[in-house]
Scaffold this active site. Structure first.
Site, mmCIF file in Angstrom:
data_model
loop_
_atom_site.group_PDB
_atom_site.id
_atom_site.type_symbol
_atom_site.label_atom_id
_atom_site.label_comp_id
_atom_site.label_asym_id
_atom_site.label_seq_id
_atom_site.Cartn_x
_atom_site.Cartn_y
_atom_site.Cartn_z
ATOM 1 N N ARG A 47 0.814 -1.171 -0.078
ATOM 2 C CA ARG A 47 0.155 -0.006 -0.100
ATOM 3 C C ARG A 47 1.149 1.066 -0.117
ATOM 4 O O ARG A 47 0.334 2.482 0.141
ATOM 5 C CB ARG A 47 -0.847 0.152 1.482
ATOM 6 C CG ARG A 47 -1.869 -1.178 1.198
ATOM 7 C CD ARG A 47 -3.057 -1.087 2.148
ATOM 8 N NE ARG A 47 -3.935 -2.229 2.116
ATOM 9 C CZ ARG A 47 -4.748 -2.451 1.167
ATOM 10 N NH1 ARG A 47 -4.784 -1.531 0.180
ATOM 11 N NH2 ARG A 47 -5.418 -3.800 1.221
ATOM 12 N N HIS A 64 8.194 -6.169 -7.126
ATOM 13 C CA HIS A 64 6.859 -5.684 -7.527
ATOM 14 C C HIS A 64 6.753 -4.436 -6.592
ATOM 15 O O HIS A 64 7.015 -4.284 -5.641
ATOM 16 C CB HIS A 64 5.738 -6.582 -7.292
ATOM 17 C CG HIS A 64 4.514 -6.413 -7.924
ATOM 18 N ND1 HIS A 64 3.794 -5.179 -7.719
ATOM 19 C CD2 HIS A 64 3.709 -7.256 -8.661
ATOM 20 C CE1 HIS A 64 2.568 -5.320 -8.669
ATOM 21 N NE2 HIS A 64 2.576 -6.451 -9.069
ATOM 22 N N TYR A 75 1.087 -1.453 -5.002
ATOM 23 C CA TYR A 75 0.007 -1.315 -6.214
ATOM 24 C C TYR A 75 -0.574 -0.362 -6.005
ATOM 25 O O TYR A 75 -1.531 -0.107 -7.107
ATOM 26 C CB TYR A 75 -0.717 -2.795 -6.259
ATOM 27 C CG TYR A 75 -1.211 -3.557 -5.052
ATOM 28 C CD1 TYR A 75 -0.912 -4.523 -4.514
ATOM 29 C CD2 TYR A 75 -2.194 -2.789 -4.139
ATOM 30 C CE1 TYR A 75 -1.292 -5.070 -3.307
ATOM 31 C CE2 TYR A 75 -2.694 -3.007 -3.153
ATOM 32 C CZ TYR A 75 -2.282 -4.198 -2.569
ATOM 33 O OH TYR A 75 -2.861 -4.676 -1.394
ATOM 34 N N HIS A 130 2.405 -1.879 -11.999
ATOM 35 C CA HIS A 130 0.863 -1.657 -12.763
ATOM 36 C C HIS A 130 1.202 -0.249 -13.331
ATOM 37 O O HIS A 130 1.681 0.944 -12.728
ATOM 38 C CB HIS A 130 -0.027 -1.625 -11.577
ATOM 39 C CG HIS A 130 -0.321 -3.008 -11.139
ATOM 40 N ND1 HIS A 130 -1.137 -3.250 -10.126
ATOM 41 C CD2 HIS A 130 0.459 -4.134 -11.233
ATOM 42 C CE1 HIS A 130 -1.049 -4.554 -9.641
ATOM 43 N NE2 HIS A 130 -0.076 -5.105 -10.240
ATOM 44 N N GLU A 179 2.980 -4.050 -16.469
ATOM 45 C CA GLU A 179 2.197 -5.452 -16.194
ATOM 46 C C GLU A 179 0.990 -5.304 -17.264
ATOM 47 O O GLU A 179 0.374 -4.109 -16.992
ATOM 48 C CB GLU A 179 1.931 -5.792 -14.804
ATOM 49 C CG GLU A 179 1.001 -7.026 -14.625
ATOM 50 C CD GLU A 179 0.984 -7.284 -13.411
ATOM 51 O OE1 GLU A 179 1.665 -6.892 -12.293
ATOM 52 O OE2 GLU A 179 -0.050 -8.488 -12.910
ATOM 53 N N ASP A 218 0.174 -10.851 -17.316
ATOM 54 C CA ASP A 218 -0.557 -11.632 -16.101
ATOM 55 C C ASP A 218 -1.855 -12.398 -16.890
ATOM 56 O O ASP A 218 -2.558 -11.702 -17.294
ATOM 57 C CB ASP A 218 -0.901 -10.515 -14.931
ATOM 58 C CG ASP A 218 -1.719 -11.494 -13.842
ATOM 59 O OD1 ASP A 218 -2.576 -12.133 -13.974
ATOM 60 O OD2 ASP A 218 -1.301 -10.770 -12.814
ATOM 61 N N HIS A 228 -5.133 -11.483 -15.534
ATOM 62 C CA HIS A 228 -5.340 -9.884 -16.041
ATOM 63 C C HIS A 228 -5.821 -10.031 -17.600
ATOM 64 O O HIS A 228 -6.833 -9.490 -17.922
ATOM 65 C CB HIS A 228 -4.215 -9.086 -15.930
ATOM 66 C CG HIS A 228 -3.957 -8.815 -14.444
ATOM 67 N ND1 HIS A 228 -2.901 -8.097 -14.035
ATOM 68 C CD2 HIS A 228 -4.583 -9.472 -13.283
ATOM 69 C CE1 HIS A 228 -2.697 -8.064 -12.499
ATOM 70 N NE2 HIS A 228 -4.026 -8.853 -12.191
ATOM 71 N N HIS A 257 3.162 -13.710 -14.849
ATOM 72 C CA HIS A 257 2.216 -13.954 -13.773
ATOM 73 C C HIS A 257 1.124 -14.966 -13.965
ATOM 74 O O HIS A 257 0.451 -14.817 -14.874
ATOM 75 C CB HIS A 257 1.477 -12.682 -13.147
ATOM 76 C CG HIS A 257 2.325 -11.649 -12.441
ATOM 77 N ND1 HIS A 257 2.083 -10.377 -12.269
ATOM 78 C CD2 HIS A 257 3.560 -11.630 -12.136
ATOM 79 C CE1 HIS A 257 2.853 -9.574 -11.538
ATOM 80 N NE2 HIS A 257 3.853 -10.621 -11.495
ATOM 81 N N ASP A 299 -10.127 -8.840 -12.082
ATOM 82 C CA ASP A 299 -8.989 -8.935 -11.400
ATOM 83 C C ASP A 299 -8.986 -9.791 -10.158
ATOM 84 O O ASP A 299 -8.783 -9.031 -8.944
ATOM 85 C CB ASP A 299 -8.176 -7.669 -11.150
ATOM 86 C CG ASP A 299 -6.915 -7.952 -10.781
ATOM 87 O OD1 ASP A 299 -6.330 -9.037 -10.481
ATOM 88 O OD2 ASP A 299 -6.170 -6.903 -10.417
ATOM 89 N N HIS A 352 -7.740 -13.267 -8.660
ATOM 90 C CA HIS A 352 -7.037 -14.495 -8.551
ATOM 91 C C HIS A 352 -7.598 -15.595 -8.372
ATOM 92 O O HIS A 352 -8.212 -15.652 -7.032
ATOM 93 C CB HIS A 352 -5.455 -14.368 -8.327
ATOM 94 C CG HIS A 352 -4.772 -13.173 -8.881
ATOM 95 N ND1 HIS A 352 -3.591 -12.804 -8.687
ATOM 96 C CD2 HIS A 352 -5.296 -12.230 -9.588
ATOM 97 C CE1 HIS A 352 -3.161 -11.549 -9.488
ATOM 98 N NE2 HIS A 352 -4.212 -11.348 -10.012
ATOM 99 N N GLU A 355 0.716 -16.047 -8.403
ATOM 100 C CA GLU A 355 0.157 -14.889 -7.307
ATOM 101 C C GLU A 355 -1.428 -15.556 -6.834
ATOM 102 O O GLU A 355 -2.274 -14.832 -6.919
ATOM 103 C CB GLU A 355 0.017 -13.610 -8.036
ATOM 104 C CG GLU A 355 1.142 -12.997 -8.554
ATOM 105 C CD GLU A 355 0.937 -11.610 -9.512
ATOM 106 O OE1 GLU A 355 0.181 -11.893 -10.310
ATOM 107 O OE2 GLU A 355 1.511 -10.685 -9.199
HETATM 108 ZN ZN ZN Z 1 -4.218 -9.094 -10.214
HETATM 109 FE FE FE Z 2 -0.136 -9.964 -11.420
HETATM 110 FE FE FE Z 3 0.594 -7.026 -10.116
#
Ligand code: ZN
Ligand code: FE
Ligand code: FE
Length: 276
Positions: free
Chosen positions: A37, A67, A70, A108, A143, A177, A180, A212, A225, A227, A257
């Site tokens: 975050r 990564h 996000y 992202h 991504e 991904d 995604h 991913h 989105d 997973h 993920e």
């Molecule tokens: Zn995702």
């Molecule tokens: Fe991802």
């Molecule tokens: Fe991601």
């Protein structure tokens, strides 16, 4: 041999994360550079990084993928949020040169929050133009996104448009991904070859540097989105096994993920995918 791992915590340091990776049969892993975050990154510990390099050599950990948080949004309508994105990207890329030079850093692209994709694409490229350095060894990956909310990067055209505006684009690649792109409307279940052909025509397949590997809780084009564990979602085990075995993809690093509370869940997925 398949290069595959999952997302791991670096809360106990890099060496501990590398040992976790080895314990589940992974030869690569992904980690958040800081709290997902946002916020400040923990200072790097030279002793931990030295042990990390040893563990990676001993356990055949071949590569890592960092990564970005996000919440990072270089195309925000708020100056403060854009400023945070710039500071974080610059700091993370600098840290990567100390953690392990020559590795991958994924982000992202951003959300346009009502300003329109075209304006956002320029803002994202501007951010990359201010943080990428000619001498850096880390490759920054954009991504592919599900298209949730006002996310930029759902289409291969948007990713291409960002890269086209980046001056040092030799340092930029793409992370695909599977959840995604499926949620974004690319049918990798019945037409994987066609999707990869589109990727090649629009972005160029040599930009693709990591995958991913996730199943999806939702059907094609859901733009959600969410997973799912490998084989328990709408993509399914067979289609994901075809992804890791595809001639164009099989030498790339793959990162799970998937939603598991225990490392054993990842160990099981890695084992099953290695057997295909
Ligand atoms: Zn995702
Ligand atoms: Fe991802
Ligand atoms: Fe991601």
């Amino acid at each position: 041999m398949l290069t595959i791992g999952c997302h791991l915590s670096i809360a106990k340091g890099f060496a501990a994360a590398a040992r976790d990776a080895a314990s589940i049969g992974a030869n690569t892993f992904q980690f958040f550079t800081r709290n997902p975050r946002g916020g400040k990154a923990k200072p790097l510990d030279a002793a931990d990084l030295e042990t990390f390099a040893q563990v990676c050599a001993e356990e055949h950990i071949e590569s890592i993928l960092a990564h970005a948080p996000y919440t990072l949004n270089p195309s925000s309508d708020k100056a403060q949020t854009r400023e945070f994105a710039l500071m974080t990207l610059a700091d993370d890329l600098e840290r990567m040169e100390h953690i392990w030079p020559g590795q991958l850093y994924n982000m992202h692209p951003g959300s346009h929050v009502g300003q329109g994709a075209e304006a956002a694409i320029q803002m994202i490229a501007d951010a990359l133009n201010s943080v990428l350095k000619p001498e850096q060894t880390t490759t920054l990956l954009l991504e592919t996104m599900a298209g949730k909310g006002s996310e930029v990067g759902r289409t291969f055209e948007e990713i291409r448009a960002i890269i086209d505006c980046v001056e040092l684009s030799d340092h930029v690649g793409v992370c695909l991904d599977t959840c995604h792109v499926w949620d974004g409307g690319y049918d990798i279940v019945t037409n994987l070859d066609g999707v990869l052909q589109q990727f090649d025509e629009i972005i160029g397949i040599d930009r693709l540097r990591a995958v991913h590997l996730n199943d999806s809780k939702n059907p094609l084009s859901a733009h959600k989105d969410r997973h799912e564990k490998i084989g328990q979602g709408h993509i399914g085990f067979e289609a994901l096994a075809s992804v890791v075995n595809h001639l164009t993809l099989r030498d790339l690093p793959f990162y799970l993920e998937t939603p598991h509370d225990e490392l054993s869940g990842y160990a099981d997925e890695i084992r099953r995918l290695r057997m295909t």
